[in-house]
Design an enzyme around this catalytic site. Structure first.
Site, PDB file in Angstrom:
ATOM      1  N   PHE A 181      82.183 109.186  90.767  1.00 55.45           N
ATOM      2  CA  PHE A 181      83.010 109.931  91.722  1.00 55.45           C
ATOM      3  C   PHE A 181      82.224 111.121  92.245  1.00 55.45           C
ATOM      4  CE2 PHE A 181      86.306 108.394  88.548  1.00 55.45           C
ATOM      5  CZ  PHE A 181      86.349 107.147  89.135  1.00 55.45           C
TER       6      PHE A 181
ATOM      7  N   TRP B 167      88.962 111.506  97.029  1.00 52.89           N
ATOM      8  CA  TRP B 167      87.908 112.286  96.365  1.00 52.89           C
ATOM      9  C   TRP B 167      87.275 111.439  95.246  1.00 52.89           C
ATOM     10  CZ3 TRP B 167      87.265 113.742  91.257  1.00 52.89           C
ATOM     11  CH2 TRP B 167      86.263 114.681  91.006  1.00 52.89           C
ATOM     12  N   HIS B 168      88.118 110.614  94.592  1.00 50.99           N
ATOM     13  CA  HIS B 168      87.598 109.806  93.493  1.00 50.99           C
ATOM     14  C   HIS B 168      86.666 108.697  93.970  1.00 50.99           C
ATOM     15  CE1 HIS B 168      90.759 111.781  91.156  1.00 50.99           C
ATOM     16  NE2 HIS B 168      90.017 111.480  90.111  1.00 50.99           N
ATOM     17  N   GLY B 169      86.877 108.225  95.166  1.00 48.77           N
ATOM     18  CA  GLY B 169      85.993 107.180  95.638  1.00 48.77           C
ATOM     19  C   GLY B 169      86.423 106.698  96.998  1.00 48.77           C
TER      20      GLY B 169
END
Lengths: 398, 137, 475
Positions: free
Chosen positions: C475, C321-323
């Site tokens: 993000f 989800w962050h990247g």
């Protein structure tokens, strides 16, 4: 929260955010200008327009121009900080951060795309263009101050600590590409070892070398130039002599920090130079018809066209060679702009045997406008299309 | 004799003016393009080439490439050493603005420092002018 | 638009406050929606079309789902449409390049040749608002939320500029009532001002300067062990002050307009275990992942083995989800592993027997190690950096130059201040709570003066800094 405190905080905040835009608009209208914020409605809401507007607002801000120095002085007074471009070394030495950054970061070639261009490919292309007219090229990366004085940055480093592996590698790759180079770093280090101290090679609060540093560079360069076969015939009679000159100089690192308290308190430096004069006692002057053309940056400009004049790298190289030079000096633009300037004046290359291209080593990474190929004679077929480094994008032909 | 003498005096006085007009031109133009972000000017001196469109007159509609010295700075704040070569009252360069310009044709003679010229690769033939003075029109 | 910018603080915010309080109550949500679209479109105007699309899809899906007499199949299809659309947006704009890059690497490794990778711009905040809109359709499907009547209210929930691009991730049911009716008072506004001011200070006065130190350490070729540890501690401070500063500003701005968003950070570096860290760090994301992923997967109800699988899956997806980079997968896997290990130990750390300060210190070190892949640009770079931290890579001579940069008086002062603020028991949220109490006397005034003093200093500092967006925008 007590009501009085609540109202005070709210009022203070609203005052802080409402007063600057209103005040700014009033100042601009009183000066007969259209308020910068009105630009918002001057174009379509495209990204470029919005970024430009933000930049204009920042630059025009009266609040910013009042608060910025206040904060800079506060930081300077508390910690001696001179902003993100200056690094404080030991014993009053100041260093330019990009000089240090260049030494710290991994070698840039072979690491992937080079959006700013590949200097090795561009230099080889330039060399081949010159070679097609029978002109030699000599490339001279000028060591930055921390390369030569690492022990003045940190007590953990020795005078002999080897910190600029990047330039050594760059020089070696240039030589592999068939480009002739002069390694000033070796000469400067020898001087430091012999002198036992800082060798008086660089200014304490400036990015540049001293008069002595310029002379040493000129001597080292002259040693190489004298070995060209055409030199003997070109040198002729002895035309120049030298005399001592001195100048007071405020370090550019201090000036560019923009911190008022630093500019007031850090003293100017006395610089002793070797000034070059001709037989009549007149200051050295370039000769456009010279067989040697020097392309340089601010290291070639300092003491030359700056005070005390005729005492920089160019005049001292001319003295060492006893030969006047032609030169194009382009502050900070020795990666691309100086060649563009030459391309506008290619007549200067008529009768040339040698082009010396001197630029500060950090410009290999951070040169203004990067490393763009420049066709000197665009109407002619180019001898070589600069090949990008592995993984780097294809360089556009001009 | 008297009219002839007067004519000679007038010609003599006019000579420098003619020489100046050969080097300089004054016009009003719209700044149509600043081709990239202006480079920082704290360490380096440089001039930056921008595109103009001439307004009115015989040259109306013509495109000009004009080099401005350190365009991040208001013209009145340019350092003393350059005051004889750079002047005017303009504070900011914004595309779409109209400027009154005094230009010099001999850029290379006036300024031997860095000229950041984004048009170089595509167009070398159009002359580059040095901006001696710029005011809001 | 960035909160810590000239245009936001001196033009956008005053205009919005003025417009909001001048307008009658019934127009305020519409006004907030409109200005939120301006706020979001300020980066790239076309971004707003994506947000509008996401909003429309969920609004319509829920209308279908909640229509009188809707069959279970129809409800399920509507939910599916919402999930597929939102995850599809994320897939295209966030993960397509990652997938292409991996396919290309695989193709080249197998000697099948290469193909051009289509470059796609990642719209800022897409991970946040798609999660928010999905939460709405899921909540309505589960019967945990009532469908919104007016499209304007829902659009306002999705676009609300204070928390649009970097959270806190707010569930629809949290804001549903506030969208219909919310109280405005001087007290709430002033507490919002105080929280916003402290958040502004965290970002400008702490996160940005320590970020420069972290950048220098991560950019160095061969940093020594000391420089590498210094750099990662600087990054730990940077990401905390950057992100919690943003959350403070978001919550503060929300209060200025009568909203109450949930707390997003609770002194995470005081945690005594990784399990506790995840209760204190980015609380709104942890809660979202728990409610919409971990629990639907079965949580801990399906036996120990399934619990570990669920934990690992949630942390891996949390990492992604962050990247869309392998570094984030590694980061998620590392945390999943630690959480699994702690669960095996009864939701406690292996060092639970040590004194509290040591437990906090060891947890901080474990978190520091996790920040290395999070910050590095590639897995190789992360490996090199970890090697430097643990003395497995020899420091080059330039490392001493790096130390000179890192150990300047200014850097040390900033690091000391960061350490002090992190160590303080009272964090910005509690500080604002404290000044909101109706205390008499000079002390209360002195405490109150902190917020404007921090804001004023930060505004002065802002004018000396280059453009510096928040880390979580990526993000």
């Amino acid at each position: 929260m007590a009501r009085t405190r609540t109202i005070a905080l709210t009022a203070g905040f609203l005052g802080l955010i409402f007063a600057p835009p209103v005040g700014q608009a009033i100042v601009e209208l009183r000066e007969g200008e259209r308020p910068v914020i009105a630009e918002l409605f001057a174009g379509a809401p495209a990204e470029a327009h919005l970024r430009q507007l933000e930049k204009s607002l920042d630059e025009a801000s009266s609040l910013g121009s009042h608060l910025r120095p206040w904060y800079q002085v506060l930081k300077h007074r508390l910690t001696g900080d001179l902003g993100h471009k200056a690094l404080r070394g030991r014993e009053g030495w100041l260093f330019y951060q990009p000089d240090v950054k260049y030494l710290l970061e991994p070698y840039f070639r072979g690491q992937g795309p080079l959006p700013e261009g590949d200097p090795v490919a561009v230099i080889r292309d330039f060399k081949e263009q010159l070679a097609s007219r029978g002109i030699d090229l000599l490339v001279v990366p000028v060591p930055g101050k921390p390369s030569v004085l690492p022990d003045r940055v940190s007590a953990a480093l020795e005078r002999t600590s080897e910190v600029n592996g990047n330039t050594r590698r760059f020089l070696s790759e240039l030589r592999e590409a068939g480009v002739e180079t002069v390694d000033l770093q070796a000469a400067f280090r020898s001087r430091r070892e012999a002198a036992g101290d800082d060798g008086a090679l660089y200014l304490r609060t400036d990015t540049h070398w001293t008069g002595e540093g310029a002379v040493l560079a000129a001597r080292r360069l002259a040693e190489r130039v004298r070995r060209y076969s055409w030199y003997e015939g070109a040198a002729g009679e002895r035309r120049y002599r030298t005399r001592e000159a001195s100048v007071m100089r405020r370090g550019d690192i201090v000036t560019m920090s923009g911190v008022p308290s630093a500019i007031e308190t850090i003293p100017e430096e006395l610089v002793r130079c070797r000034q070059v004069v001709d037989a009549d006692g007149g200051l050295y002057r370039d000769l456009p018809e010279s067989p040697v053309l020097l392309l340089g940056d601010s290291f070639s400009r300092i003491y030359q066209s700056d005070e005390p004049r005729a005492a920089g790298l160019i005049a001292n190289l001319a003295y060492e060679l006893q030969l006047p030079l032609a030169s194009i000096v382009n502050d900070g633009g020795a990666s691309t702009l100086v060649r563009q300037q030459l391309a506008r004046r290619t007549q200067l290359l008529e009768g040339k045997r040698l082009v010396i291209w001197a630029f500060v080593e950090r410009d290999v990474r951070f040169g203004l406008q990067g490393w763009k190929p420049v066709a000197l004679w665009p109407e002619e077929p180019q001898p070589h299309d600069p090949t990008p480094a592995p993984g780097s994008p294809k360089l556009a032909s001009p | 004799m008297r009219p002839i003498a007067l004519c000679l005096v007038a010609l003599a006085l006019a000579a420098p003016a003619r020489a100046e007009s050969a080097e300089e031109l004054a016009l009003t133009a719209e700044l149509v393009e600043i081709p990239s972000e202006l480079p920082p000017d704290d360490l380096y001196d440089y001039a930056y080439v921008m595109k103009y469109r001439v307004q009115g007159g015989a040259q109306g509609g013509q495109t000009l490439l004009v080099a401005h010295y350190k365009p991040r700075q208001p013209r009145e704040k340019i350092e003393k050493a350059m005051r004889d070569r750079v002047g005017g009252k303009l504070k900011r360069f914004r595309t779409g603005d109209l400027h009154r310009l005094v230009l010099r044709r001999d850029l290379e003679k006036v300024f031997d420092g860095a000229v950041v010229d984004e048009y170089f690769a595509a167009d070398r033939k159009t002359p580059r002018y040095w901006c001696k003075q710029v005011d809001p029109a | 638009m960035v909160f810590t910018s000239h245009i936001f603080l001196f033009y956008f915010l005053p205009a919005v406050i003025l417009g909001y309080y001048v307008l009658p109550q019934r127009w305020r949500n519409g006004f907030l929606t409109l200005v939120s679209y301006v706020f979001y479109g300020w980066w790239k105007p076309w971004f707003v079309t994506l947000m509008l699309a996401s909003t429309l899809i969920d609004y319509l899906a829920v209308r279908v789902m909640a229509a009188p007499g809707a069959s279970p199949r129809r409800r399920k299809l509507a939910l599916l449409a919402s999930l597929v659309s939102n995850l599809g947006l994320l897939g295209v704009f966030k993960y397509a390049m990652f997938a292409q890059g991996n396919a290309l690497a695989l193709s080249e490794a197998l000697g099948l040749g290469s193909f051009p990778v289509l470059e796609i711009t990642l719209p800022i905040g897409i991970s946040f608002y798609t999660f928010q809109t999905m939460s709405y359709s899921i909540d309505v499907y589960r019967g945990e939320a009532t469908p919104v009547r007016r499209f304007g209210d829902f659009a306002c929930f999705v676009a609300l500029f204070p928390q649009l691009v970097a959270g806190p991730i707010v569930r629809f049911q949290t804001l549903a009532n506030q969208l219909r009716e919310r109280a405005h008072s001087f007290e709430r506004f002033a507490s919002g001002v105080a929280l916003f001011s402290l958040g502004f200070g965290k970002k400008i006065l702490l996160a940005n300067p320590v970020g420069e130190l972290a950048d220098a350490a991560f950019a160095a070729d061969h940093p020594g062990a000391l420089a590498a540890w210094f750099g990662i501690v600087a990054y730990a401070f940077q990401i905390y002050f950057d992100f919690s500063g943003y959350s403070d500003m978001a919550i503060g701005l929300g209060r200025m307009f009568g909203f109450e968003f949930p707390k997003n950070f609770d002194s995470p570096y005081h945690s005594q275990s990784i399990t506790e860290f995840w209760r204190r760090w980015h609380i709104s994301l942890s809660t979202w992942l728990r409610d919409y992923l971990y629990l639907p997967l079965g949580g801990n109800r399906l036996g120990p083995r399934r619990t570990y699988v669920n934990l690992a899956l949630v942390m891996l997806l949390g990492g992604l989800w962050h990247g869309a980079h392998w570094q984030f997968v590694v980061w998620g896997a590392y945390h999943g592993l630690l959480l699994g290990a702690e669960r095996a130990l009864g939701k406690s750390s292996a060092y639970r027997g040590l004194p509290k300060p040591l437990r906090i210190a060891l947890t901080f070190v474990l978190v520091l190690i996790s920040w290395v892949p999070f910050r590095a640009n590639t897995l190789t770079e992360a490996g090199h950096y970890l090697g430097a931290m643990f003395g497995l890579r020899e420091a080059g001579a330039p490392a001493a130059l790096l130390m000179a940069q890192l150990l300047s008086a200014h850097s040390l002062l900033i690091m000391a201040i960061c350490t002090g603020v992190v160590a303080m028991r009272t964090q910005s949220w509690d500080f604002v709570e404290a000044i909101s109490r109706n205390e008499p006397g000079v002390r209360a005034w002195a405490r109150l003066a902190v917020a404007p003093a921090v804001l004023l200093t930060a505004v002065a500092a802002m004018f000396t800094q280059a453009f510096n967006p928040f880390l979580y925008f990526q993000f």
